[in-house]
Design a protein around this motif. Structure first.
Motif, short mmCIF file in Angstrom:
data_model
loop_
_atom_site.label_atom_id
_atom_site.label_comp_id
_atom_site.label_asym_id
_atom_site.label_seq_id
_atom_site.Cartn_x
_atom_site.Cartn_y
_atom_site.Cartn_z
N GLU A 133 46.36 44.64 31.96
CA GLU A 133 47.68 44.93 32.52
C GLU A 133 48.71 45.24 31.44
OE1 GLU A 133 48.32 45.74 35.35
OE2 GLU A 133 46.67 44.96 36.55
N GLU A 162 45.65 49.59 42.04
CA GLU A 162 44.78 50.63 41.50
C GLU A 162 43.41 50.63 42.19
OE1 GLU A 162 45.93 47.98 39.92
OE2 GLU A 162 44.29 46.86 39.01
N HIS A 196 51.32 54.03 35.59
CA HIS A 196 50.63 52.74 35.40
C HIS A 196 49.32 52.71 36.20
CE1 HIS A 196 50.59 48.29 34.75
NE2 HIS A 196 49.90 48.33 35.89
N GLU A 197 49.42 52.99 37.49
CA GLU A 197 48.23 52.90 38.34
C GLU A 197 47.19 53.94 37.94
OE1 GLU A 197 48.14 50.29 39.80
OE2 GLU A 197 50.23 49.76 40.14
N TYR A 223 51.78 40.90 31.83
CA TYR A 223 52.19 42.31 31.82
C TYR A 223 53.17 42.55 30.68
CZ TYR A 223 50.51 43.23 36.63
OH TYR A 223 49.76 43.39 37.76
N HIS A 250 45.11 52.90 35.03
CA HIS A 250 44.10 51.93 35.45
C HIS A 250 42.78 52.61 35.87
CE1 HIS A 250 45.93 48.03 35.27
NE2 HIS A 250 46.84 48.23 36.20
ZN LIG Z 1 48.52 47.14 36.76
#
Ligand SMILES: [Zn+2]
Length: 597
Positions: A315, A246, A281-282, A385, A285
């Motif tokens: 995370e 990210e 996900h990214e 995670y 972030h």
């Molecule tokens: Zn991540």
């Protein structure tokens, strides 16, 4: 003003050629350093090991001369005092095909600033410019530039002059060079680019539409306007690979060829679902860790490990929302989402490491444990995670249950974002717990403390059941299955306690479970099993043999350890029900009160 310049005289040799012009070097002697790690990937990588041929010269009144450089340590240098402008030049060997460092050959170039740009100590907060030069050679004649760095004197996607606010900004915009495919979409008024490098087939319209849906969801989740005025997805497509990192206005991803949507492909298959989950996900972030971040990351100390208990949140919560966003957007349905969530649950529950290491400890020790996993990892550590994702689900379900659906983890994340917007401070170690209790209206500190700092079982299964989710626990069909789906065919009563793969001449043991049948008999990861009860077998044959076996049966196993043959008597043990399948409860009429759609 610090002026960087980067090009390559010979891309096929993997060398970037870099120079830096410093107008006003430190009169006491200019110090320079290169980061030892890159934010988002918590491991000391010693990028300076790839730096070569460092030279310095002074340029004053037209005169110049080479200056002596003293190396202070592995990533720090000091140039002797000089008059006028200081010019440094060096090469960086770039042959790491990952999102964390730099790569260059005849096919493309990629770099993170943290791998290629020395920091000018004492002037880190100064604006800088980067002249990105076309690498030399015929192979690069049609290359272009993709980066979220601001353009200063360059056409869009072209070589030329780019600029950054300071060193921290300079190294947070990775750069892709090559003959890539680029297409665009807008999300909540913000222009977004998708850059695809490598060899691939892709339905670009489809991918742009799906990413737009996800990005708009995340922007609206935290509230408009978006915190960036431009965003770039940089995707390197390879035969096999997976990963992402990210950044504040971009993300670098590695994806396997099969995970892109093919022209004419209608459904979202498992590979494309994984890819969309990674993008989601990214992108999440962009808020959670790039802006809302632990106070110890303000600023980052990129020379040394920086310890925090909070990666389970940065995370884990991000992992919770990545797939959840796909469901909320309507890209996947509830059964598909529950399958993904059950796989995460299965992953955590299969490892004994969860009984040894808390989510906070996993975060703290990421430098030496999570990022340096060996064959014993499943026995010794838990992923921040995966367990963080389960903790996030517990918090979400608890808040929904306490408020009859009126509040949730969404409110916690929005509060964190508002706090960041108000004063820009970092997140203190206990800040998230305090906010959860405030939003719950009751003190949840014990509930949170046990989940984050404890190694006991999470209260997840009860919370799921109370939320209209049926939980089925069964044994694994084989060592490859990830869980989440109903089993097809018979299931074994016994388990060897290990993961194996077909190998030349037998079965290679990838890892053994602590106190499992294989480990109890003396077998170890790395052993190659060549025969069981005198017969050679592969994974498929092993699977059918396990189906016929009973608890207490003893197998005579022949296995090589290195080049030495050994014999082991393996007493089969009962298989554990550590594979999970989740479904919408029939009693609730198939209606799910979680995850709030
Ligand atoms: Zn991540």
């Amino acid at each position: 003003m610090i002026r960087y310049q980067i090009g390559s005289r010979h891309p096929a040799s993997h060398y970037f050629d870099v120079s830096i012009r410093i107008e006003r070097p430190d009169p006491a002697g200019q110090e320079l350093r290169l980061p030892n790690w890159i934010p988002g990937s918590y491991m000391i990588r010693d990028f300076a090991r790839n730096l070569l041929d460092l030279r310095a010269e002074a340029s004053a009144d037209g005169s110049s001369g080479e200056l002596a450089i003293h190396q202070v340590d592995k990533s720090n240098w000091r140039v002797v005092p000089c008059q006028g402008e200081l010019i440094l030049s060096y090469r960086v060997y770039a042959n790491d095909l990952s999102v964390r460092a730099a790569h260059l050959d005849h096919s493309h170039g990629y770099y993170n600033g943290s791998s290629v740009f020395l920091e000018v100590i004492g002037q880190s907060d100064q604006a800088c410019e980067v002249k990105i030069e076309r690498p030399q050679g015929e192979a690069c004649s049609d290359w272009r530039v993709a980066t979220s760095l601001k353009r200063k004197q360059a056409e869009a996607y072209d070589f030329g002059l780019y600029e950054a606010l300071d060193y921290d900004d300079l190294i947070d915009h990775p750069v892709e060079l090559g003959d890539f495919t680029q297409f665009a979409f807008e999300a909540c008024g913000v222009p977004h680019d998708i850059i695809l490098s490598g060899r691939f087939e892709c339905d670009e319209t489809r991918l742009a539409a799906d990413l737009k849906t996800i990005c708009e969801h995340h922007i609206r989740f935290f509230g408009e306007p978006a915190p960036m005025d431009y965003y770039q997805f940089q995707v390197l497509v390879v035969g096999d690979g997976y990963g992402g990192l990210e950044h504040r206005a971009s993300t670098s991803l590695i994806a396997k060829r099969d995970s892109l949507p093919k022209p004419g492909q209608l459904e979202i298959d498992d590979d494309y679902r994984d890819f969309l989950g990674l993008c989601s996900h990214e992108y999440f972030h962009t808020w959670n860790v790039k802006r809302i971040k632990p106070e110890v990351y303000r600023p980052y100390d990129l020379q040394n490990e920086v310890y925090t208990d909070l990666l389970w949140a940065f995370e884990g919560i991000t992992s919770y929302y990545d797939d959840l966003a796909l469901l909320r957007c309507g890209l996947i349905d509830a059964p598909s989402y529950l399958e993904l969530f059950a796989q995460t649950l299965t992953r955590v529950q299969r490892g004994r490491g969860r009984l040894r290491q808390s989510a906070a400890e996993s975060s703290f020790n990421t430098w030496t444990k999570f990022y340096k996993q060996d064959e014993n990892a499943a026995n010794s550590i838990v992923s921040y995670y995966a367990k963080g994702c389960l903790i996030a689900a517990c918090i979400d379900l608890k808040l929904r249950a306490l408020s009859d659906g009126a509040s949730s983890l969404d409110d916690v994340m929005r509060r964190l974002w508002q706090d960041y917007l108000r004063d820009g401070r970092g997140v203190e170690p206990d800040a998230i717990q305090k906010i959860v209790s405030q939003i719950a209206g009751v003190d949840l500190s014990d509930f949170l403390q046990q989940m984050i700092y404890g190694t006991g079982e999470l209260p997840l299964l009860d919370l799921l059941t109370d939320s209209g989710i049926d939980v089925l626990q069964r044994v694994a069909k084989n060592t490859l299955e990830k869980g989440g789906k109903m089993a097809v065919g018979a299931l074994p009563d016994v388990d060897l306690g290990g993961a194996l793969k077909d190998d030349d001449g037998g079965l290679m043991l990838l890892r053994v479970a602590e106190e499992g049948a294989l480990q109890n008999a003396g077998l170890s990861a790395g052993d190659v099993i060549i025969a069981i009860d005198g017969l050679k077998l592969n994974l498929a044959k092993l699977e059918s043999r396990l189906l016929r076996a009973a608890v207490g049966d003893v197998w005579q196993v022949h296995a090589f350890r290195r080049d030495e043959l050994n014999q082991f008597d393996v007493t089969l043990r009962a298989a554990q029900k550590n594979t999970f399948v989740l479904s919408l409860s029939e009693e609730e009429g198939g209606k799910m009160s979680w995850p709030g759609i």
